[in-house]
Design a protein around this motif. Structure first.
Motif, PDB file in Angstrom:
ATOM      1  N   ASP A  27     -17.687  22.703   6.707  1.00  0.00           N
ATOM      2  CA  ASP A  27     -19.130  22.475   6.817  1.00  0.00           C
ATOM      3  C   ASP A  27     -19.598  21.593   5.673  1.00  0.00           C
ATOM      4  N   ASP A  28     -20.779  20.991   5.840  1.00  0.00           N
ATOM      5  CA  ASP A  28     -21.419  20.338   4.700  1.00  0.00           C
ATOM      6  C   ASP A  28     -21.652  21.423   3.658  1.00  0.00           C
ATOM      7  N   GLY A  29     -21.209  21.179   2.462  1.00  0.00           N
ATOM      8  CA  GLY A  29     -21.340  22.184   1.417  1.00  0.00           C
ATOM      9  C   GLY A  29     -20.213  23.203   1.424  1.00  0.00           C
ATOM     10  N   GLY A  30     -19.262  23.058   2.352  1.00  0.00           N
ATOM     11  CA  GLY A  30     -18.121  23.967   2.416  1.00  0.00           C
ATOM     12  C   GLY A  30     -17.111  23.668   1.322  1.00  0.00           C
ATOM     13  N   THR A  31     -16.182  24.593   1.147  1.00  0.00           N
ATOM     14  CA  THR A  31     -15.170  24.454   0.101  1.00  0.00           C
ATOM     15  C   THR A  31     -13.783  24.672   0.669  1.00  0.00           C
ATOM     16  N   ILE A  32     -12.877  23.791   0.285  1.00  0.00           N
ATOM     17  CA  ILE A  32     -11.454  23.937   0.578  1.00  0.00           C
ATOM     18  C   ILE A  32     -10.826  24.611  -0.637  1.00  0.00           C
ATOM     19  N   HIS A  33      -9.995  25.608  -0.393  1.00  0.00           N
ATOM     20  CA  HIS A  33      -9.241  26.264  -1.463  1.00  0.00           C
ATOM     21  C   HIS A  33      -7.769  25.913  -1.255  1.00  0.00           C
ATOM     22  N   ALA A  34      -7.208  25.110  -2.142  1.00  0.00           N
ATOM     23  CA  ALA A  34      -5.797  24.743  -2.071  1.00  0.00           C
ATOM     24  C   ALA A  34      -5.016  25.717  -2.946  1.00  0.00           C
ATOM     25  N   ALA A  79     -13.122  12.793   1.117  1.00  0.00           N
ATOM     26  CA  ALA A  79     -13.935  13.154   2.279  1.00  0.00           C
ATOM     27  C   ALA A  79     -15.278  13.761   1.884  1.00  0.00           C
ATOM     28  N   GLY A  80     -15.523  13.913   0.588  1.00  0.00           N
ATOM     29  CA  GLY A  80     -16.780  14.485   0.123  1.00  0.00           C
ATOM     30  C   GLY A  80     -16.855  15.996   0.290  1.00  0.00           C
ATOM     31  N   VAL A  81     -15.698  16.647   0.265  1.00  0.00           N
ATOM     32  CA  VAL A  81     -15.631  18.105   0.421  1.00  0.00           C
ATOM     33  C   VAL A  81     -15.211  18.723  -0.910  1.00  0.00           C
ATOM     34  N   ASP A  82     -15.898  19.780  -1.322  1.00  0.00           N
ATOM     35  CA  ASP A  82     -15.520  20.477  -2.550  1.00  0.00           C
ATOM     36  C   ASP A  82     -14.146  21.106  -2.388  1.00  0.00           C
ATOM     37  N   CYS A  83     -13.406  21.132  -3.478  1.00  0.00           N
ATOM     38  CA  CYS A  83     -12.059  21.712  -3.432  1.00  0.00           C
ATOM     39  C   CYS A  83     -11.787  22.471  -4.726  1.00  0.00           C
ATOM     40  N   GLU A  84     -11.255  23.664  -4.571  1.00  0.00           N
ATOM     41  CA  GLU A  84     -10.783  24.449  -5.704  1.00  0.00           C
ATOM     42  C   GLU A  84      -9.277  24.600  -5.550  1.00  0.00           C
ATOM     43  N   THR A  85      -8.553  24.516  -6.651  1.00  0.00           N
ATOM     44  CA  THR A  85      -7.102  24.659  -6.591  1.00  0.00           C
ATOM     45  C   THR A  85      -6.655  25.844  -7.438  1.00  0.00           C
TER      46      THR A  85
END
Length: 144
Positions: A27-34, A79-85
C-alpha cells in the motif's frame, strides 16, 4: 493492498523475485520487511545457502545476507516503498514466523523454493514449514 509485508531472503533469485512481488503489493505508506536468517544448525543439517558456506564463519554468512537484504532495500527505495531490514540467527522457519507475529505482518511473500530447491519436490522445506505454522497469509512465488 498490504500495509506490512515480510519478505524472507536467503539471497536466491527467487527471493529477489518474491521481493519484487511484495513491492507491487505494498500500500501507499506500506512497509516491506526484509528478513534474513543465519541458520543456527549443525552443518550436516543446514539447508540451502548455509551448506554452500561450509567452512565459513558466521560473519561471512552475515555479509552475504546483508548484501541480500540491501538489494531488497534498494528495490523498495527505487519503488518509493519503505523498507526495514533485519538479519538474525536461528532456525529459519521459526525466525520468519516469529518476526511476522512480532511485527503484525499482513502477509509473508516468499519463494516456493530457495537455495535448497533440489531437496524438495513442490515447496522448499522452509517455505512449507512457514505455510504450516504462520498465522499470517503466505504468498508463495514460483520460479520464473
Amino acid at each position: 493492498m498490504y500495509e506490512s509485508i515480510l519478505v524472507p531472503t536467503d539471497g536466491s533469485e527467487i527471493s529477489a523475485t518474491a521481493a519484487e512481488e511484495a513491492i507491487e503489493l505494498a500500500d501507499d505508506g506500506g512497509t516491506i520487511h526484509a528478513l534474513a536468517v543465519v541458520e543456527a544448525l549443525p552443518m550436516y543439517k543446514q539447508s540451502g545457502k548455509g551448506a554452500k558456506l561450509e567452512g565459513s564463519d558466521e560473519s561471512e554468512a552475515r555479509a552475504y545476507l546483508t548484501d541480500a537484504t540491501d538489494r531488497i532495500e534498494a528495490m523498495a527505495d527505487d519503488a518509493g516503498v519503505d523498507c526495514e531490514t533485519k538479519i538474525t540467527s536461528g532456525v529459519p522457519h521459526r525466525e520468519i514466523v516469529s518476526y511476522a507475529e512480532e511485527n503484525d505482518a499482513d502477509v509473508i511473500v516468499m519463494g516456493k523454493r530457495g537455495q535448497g530447491a533440489a531437496a524438495n519436490d513442490i515447496l522448499g522445506s522452509t517455505t512449507e514449514r512457514v505455510v504450516e505454522r504462520s498465522s499470517s497469509k503466505v504468498l508463495t512465488v514460483p520460479e520464473a
